[in-house]
Design a protein around this motif. Structure first.
Motif, PDB file in Angstrom:
ATOM      1  N   SER A 115       0.834  -1.204   0.000  1.00  0.00           N
ATOM      2  CA  SER A 115       0.000   0.000   0.000  1.00  0.00           C
ATOM      3  C   SER A 115       0.868   1.253   0.000  1.00  0.00           C
ATOM      4  CB  SER A 115      -0.928  -0.003   1.223  1.00  0.00           C
ATOM      5  OG  SER A 115      -1.808  -1.107   1.168  1.00  0.00           O
ATOM      6  N   ALA A 116       1.931   1.233   0.816  1.00  0.00           N
ATOM      7  CA  ALA A 116       2.828   2.382   0.864  1.00  0.00           C
ATOM      8  C   ALA A 116       3.537   2.581  -0.472  1.00  0.00           C
ATOM      9  CB  ALA A 116       3.847   2.197   1.998  1.00  0.00           C
ATOM     10  N   LEU A 117       3.929   1.471  -1.084  1.00  0.00           N
ATOM     11  CA  LEU A 117       4.587   1.547  -2.394  1.00  0.00           C
ATOM     12  C   LEU A 117       3.648   2.148  -3.444  1.00  0.00           C
ATOM     13  CD1 LEU A 117       6.907   0.930  -4.358  1.00  0.00           C
ATOM     14  CD2 LEU A 117       6.000  -1.411  -4.553  1.00  0.00           C
ATOM     15  N   GLN A 118       2.375   1.772  -3.410  1.00  0.00           N
ATOM     16  CA  GLN A 118       1.419   2.288  -4.377  1.00  0.00           C
ATOM     17  C   GLN A 118       1.231   3.796  -4.220  1.00  0.00           C
ATOM     18  OE1 GLN A 118       0.296   0.815  -6.961  1.00  0.00           O
ATOM     19  NE2 GLN A 118       1.055  -1.239  -6.441  1.00  0.00           N
ATOM     20  N   ARG A 119       1.215   4.282  -2.971  1.00  0.00           N
ATOM     21  CA  ARG A 119       1.064   5.726  -2.748  1.00  0.00           C
ATOM     22  C   ARG A 119       2.283   6.481  -3.302  1.00  0.00           C
ATOM     23  NH1 ARG A 119      -1.008   3.815   2.238  1.00  0.00           N
ATOM     24  NH2 ARG A 119       1.023   4.177   3.241  1.00  0.00           N
ATOM     25  N   ARG A 120       3.467   5.956  -3.031  1.00  0.00           N
ATOM     26  CA  ARG A 120       4.678   6.610  -3.541  1.00  0.00           C
ATOM     27  C   ARG A 120       4.707   6.569  -5.073  1.00  0.00           C
ATOM     28  NH1 ARG A 120       6.934   3.738   0.879  1.00  0.00           N
ATOM     29  NH2 ARG A 120       7.797   2.135  -0.527  1.00  0.00           N
ATOM     30  N   ARG A 121       4.271   5.460  -5.665  1.00  0.00           N
ATOM     31  CA  ARG A 121       4.230   5.318  -7.125  1.00  0.00           C
ATOM     32  C   ARG A 121       3.295   6.344  -7.744  1.00  0.00           C
ATOM     33  NH1 ARG A 121       1.028   3.016 -10.903  1.00  0.00           N
ATOM     34  NH2 ARG A 121      -0.463   2.454  -9.274  1.00  0.00           N
ATOM     35  N   GLN A 122       2.097   6.499  -7.201  1.00  0.00           N
ATOM     36  CA  GLN A 122       1.128   7.437  -7.750  1.00  0.00           C
ATOM     37  C   GLN A 122       1.611   8.884  -7.628  1.00  0.00           C
ATOM     38  OE1 GLN A 122      -2.517   6.521  -5.705  1.00  0.00           O
ATOM     39  NE2 GLN A 122      -2.789   4.542  -6.754  1.00  0.00           N
ATOM     40  N   ALA A 123       2.250   9.196  -6.505  1.00  0.00           N
ATOM     41  CA  ALA A 123       2.788  10.546  -6.339  1.00  0.00           C
ATOM     42  C   ALA A 123       3.898  10.827  -7.362  1.00  0.00           C
ATOM     43  CB  ALA A 123       3.322  10.719  -4.903  1.00  0.00           C
ATOM     44  N   TRP A 124       4.742   9.819  -7.616  1.00  0.00           N
ATOM     45  CA  TRP A 124       5.822   9.989  -8.602  1.00  0.00           C
ATOM     46  C   TRP A 124       5.246  10.209  -9.997  1.00  0.00           C
ATOM     47  CZ3 TRP A 124      11.121  10.368  -8.389  1.00  0.00           C
ATOM     48  CH2 TRP A 124      11.798  10.257  -9.603  1.00  0.00           C
ATOM     49  N   LEU A 125       4.259   9.418 -10.378  1.00  0.00           N
ATOM     50  CA  LEU A 125       3.661   9.553 -11.698  1.00  0.00           C
ATOM     51  C   LEU A 125       3.001  10.914 -11.876  1.00  0.00           C
ATOM     52  CD1 LEU A 125       2.068   6.000 -12.204  1.00  0.00           C
ATOM     53  CD2 LEU A 125       4.097   6.924 -13.320  1.00  0.00           C
ATOM     54  N   ALA A 126       2.408  11.444 -10.808  1.00  0.00           N
ATOM     55  CA  ALA A 126       1.742  12.747 -10.912  1.00  0.00           C
ATOM     56  C   ALA A 126       2.744  13.869 -11.127  1.00  0.00           C
ATOM     57  CB  ALA A 126       0.923  13.006  -9.647  1.00  0.00           C
ATOM     58  N   GLU A 127       3.982  13.690 -10.654  1.00  0.00           N
ATOM     59  CA  GLU A 127       4.986  14.743 -10.751  1.00  0.00           C
ATOM     60  C   GLU A 127       5.909  14.596 -11.959  1.00  0.00           C
ATOM     61  OE1 GLU A 127       7.097  14.681  -7.098  1.00  0.00           O
ATOM     62  OE2 GLU A 127       5.367  15.256  -5.870  1.00  0.00           O
ATOM     63  N   HIS A 128       5.903  13.446 -12.606  1.00  0.00           N
ATOM     64  CA  HIS A 128       6.846  13.185 -13.712  1.00  0.00           C
ATOM     65  C   HIS A 128       6.050  12.741 -14.940  1.00  0.00           C
ATOM     66  CE1 HIS A 128       9.258  12.824 -10.029  1.00  0.00           C
ATOM     67  NE2 HIS A 128      10.283  13.263 -10.770  1.00  0.00           N
ATOM     68  N   ALA A 129       5.799  13.688 -15.839  1.00  0.00           N
ATOM     69  CA  ALA A 129       4.909  13.426 -16.985  1.00  0.00           C
ATOM     70  C   ALA A 129       5.492  12.434 -17.978  1.00  0.00           C
ATOM     71  CB  ALA A 129       4.606  14.743 -17.702  1.00  0.00           C
ATOM     72  N   HIS A 130       6.812  12.280 -18.012  1.00  0.00           N
ATOM     73  CA  HIS A 130       7.376  11.375 -19.019  1.00  0.00           C
ATOM     74  C   HIS A 130       7.217   9.902 -18.620  1.00  0.00           C
ATOM     75  CE1 HIS A 130      10.658  13.255 -16.557  1.00  0.00           C
ATOM     76  NE2 HIS A 130      10.862  11.993 -16.227  1.00  0.00           N
ATOM     77  N   TYR A 131       6.768   9.620 -17.365  1.00  0.00           N
ATOM     78  CA  TYR A 131       6.455   8.252 -16.965  1.00  0.00           C
ATOM     79  C   TYR A 131       4.964   8.004 -17.187  1.00  0.00           C
ATOM     80  CZ  TYR A 131      10.998   7.557 -14.741  1.00  0.00           C
ATOM     81  OH  TYR A 131      12.346   7.416 -14.498  1.00  0.00           O
ATOM     82  N   ARG A 132       4.646   6.997 -17.977  1.00  0.00           N
ATOM     83  CA  ARG A 132       3.240   6.658 -18.205  1.00  0.00           C
ATOM     84  C   ARG A 132       2.749   5.642 -17.179  1.00  0.00           C
ATOM     85  NH1 ARG A 132       2.382   5.994 -23.972  1.00  0.00           N
ATOM     86  NH2 ARG A 132       3.990   4.383 -23.746  1.00  0.00           N
ATOM     87  N   SER A 133       3.589   4.663 -16.844  1.00  0.00           N
ATOM     88  CA  SER A 133       3.173   3.645 -15.875  1.00  0.00           C
ATOM     89  C   SER A 133       4.402   3.055 -15.199  1.00  0.00           C
ATOM     90  CB  SER A 133       2.364   2.534 -16.546  1.00  0.00           C
ATOM     91  OG  SER A 133       3.188   1.803 -17.450  1.00  0.00           O
ATOM     92  N   ILE A 134       4.215   2.628 -13.938  1.00  0.00           N
ATOM     93  CA  ILE A 134       5.237   1.901 -13.191  1.00  0.00           C
ATOM     94  C   ILE A 134       4.525   0.738 -12.520  1.00  0.00           C
ATOM     95  CG2 ILE A 134       7.018   2.010 -11.403  1.00  0.00           C
ATOM     96  CD1 ILE A 134       7.045   5.050 -11.742  1.00  0.00           C
TER      97      ILE A 134
END
Length: 397
Positions: free
Chosen positions: A370-389
């Motif tokens: 769950s913690a990993l998913q929150r960090r992943r979503q925050a990263w994707l919101a701040e870095h537009a060149h990442y589409r998915s992780i």
């Protein structure tokens, strides 16, 4: 790696190619040696009979025949050198030697045609300056005509069988000699019959034909030297072979160029976007072998594997895409310092964006996940060149 749908011979193109090139080179040399012997014999006979019969046109035709010996030697040399395998200085082989010789022979033909036109004009202005002729001159001219026509047909058949433009140029050069011998025979026969104007008139007609042939052959060689591609019909056949190869889902940016009788081809082949490197390489090998098997004139195929049709990408990327080191650092940052080392990190650069797939040795505990998913979503919101992780846990070894 051998494709089971292909003949065994297609899996070893280099050895077969070198063998075929050596045989082809020897056949070109044999045909050229026949031309050299024929021209040498005719030259000696024309000079002897021409001097005996006061037929200076025969002597001039002998000089023309002697010039063919020079071009025959050029063809013989080019046939030997053109069949040499590729080396460090000529990684694509020596086929362009044939092309250069074809262009040279085309220029010679054009010059011969202009010479006929010029001499025709001079003869028409000096109709009364012809010496008395012996009938032996007509016999020699007719024998020369028959020999040159036979040489033309023999050489042209060899050129088409071997697909050798250089040899075809030399065949038409022999035909120009047959035409000149026809002019000589018509001139001598017309002089003996009391119609001396026939020789310069026929020479003018033949001059135009030879000039046209020379320019056509020279232009064909020039087009090859400037890397003119194949016709649309030939491209369609090669394109069909590539598109029918298993694993190929698209084709774009295919280019071709000629080198003597051979063709060089390169193409961008689109495969499924998430194939592994090894599977994409297998598709590339299959394309190479199938094209070489279905199109023997193709000497080499350079296949560029694309995960998408990059020619259709019109969107502006959100910024420089991260390199692998940056992506790996990002994955470790998301997992945290106490996390286990990922077994594999796969990066997909598609549509000017980045997709990341991470394989972990085992599934994470629910709280950690769950913690990993929150960090992943925050990263994707701040870095537009990442589409998915995406993170996956291995369930079996």
């Amino acid at each position: 790696m051998n494709d089971p749908d292909l003949p065994l011979s297609a899996a070893r193109p280099s050895r077969v190619q070198h063998t075929d090139e050596a045989v082809r080179g020897r056949d070109i040399q044999r045909a050229t040696i026949v031309a050299i012997i024929t021209n040498a014999t005719l030259s000696v006979a024309q000079v002897a009979i021409g001097l005996f019969a006061n037929a200076f046109s025969l002597v001039a035709d002998a000089a023309h025949t002697l010039s063919d010996l020079v071009t025959d030697l050029l063809v013989l040399l080019a046939g030997r050198r053109g069949a040499d395998p590729a080396d460090t200085n000529h990684p694509y082989g020596h086929g362009r030697i044939e092309t250069a010789t074809t262009m040279l022979l085309g220029g010679v033909l054009a010059a011969v045609g202009i010479g006929f036109l010029w001499s025709s004009g001079l003869r028409l202005q000096n109709m009364g300056a012809q010496p008395g002729l012996h009938p032996a001159a007509l016999v020699m001219a007719l024998l020369t005509l028959a020999a040159k026509e036979g040489l033309f047909r023999f050489t042209l058949a060899a050129a088409r069988r071997l697909n050798a433009p250089m040899l075809e140029a030399n065949a038409w050069h022999a035909r120009s000699d047959a035409a000149s011998s026809l002019v000589v025979a018509a001139g001598i026969g017309g002089s003996l019959a009391g119609y001396p104007f026939l020789e310069p008139l026929a020479a003018a007609v033949v001059g135009f034909l030879i000039l046209h042939m020379g320019l056509r052959l020279a232009w064909k060689a020039v087009r090859e030297l400037i890397d003119t591609g194949l016709s649309e019909e030939e491209l369609a056949r090669i394109r069909q072979t590539i598109e029918q190869t298993p694993g190929v889902i698209g084709l774009h940016d295919m280019r071709t160029r000629r080198m003597a009788d051979r063709v060089l081809c390169d193409a961008h082949v689109q495969v499924a976007p998430r194939l592994t490197v090894s599977e994409g390489h297998r598709v590339s090998d299959a394309v190479y072998l199938r094209v070489r098997s279905a199109h023997p004139e193709v000497q080499d195929v350079l296949v560029h594997i694309d995960p998408e049709d990059d020619g259709d990408l019109q969107t502006v990327p959100p910024g420089p895409l991260p390199e692998r080191d940056e992506v790996v650092a990002m994955v470790h940052a998301l997992l945290g310092t106490d996390a286990v080392e990922p077994k594999r990190i796969q990066i997909h650069y598609l549509g000017n964006r980045v997709d990341v797939e991470v394989l972990l040795p085992a599934a994470l505990p629910p709280d950690s996940e769950s913690a990993l998913q929150r960090r992943r979503q925050a990263w994707l919101a701040e870095h537009a060149h990442y589409r998915s992780i995406s993170f996956y846990g291995q369930s079996a070894p």
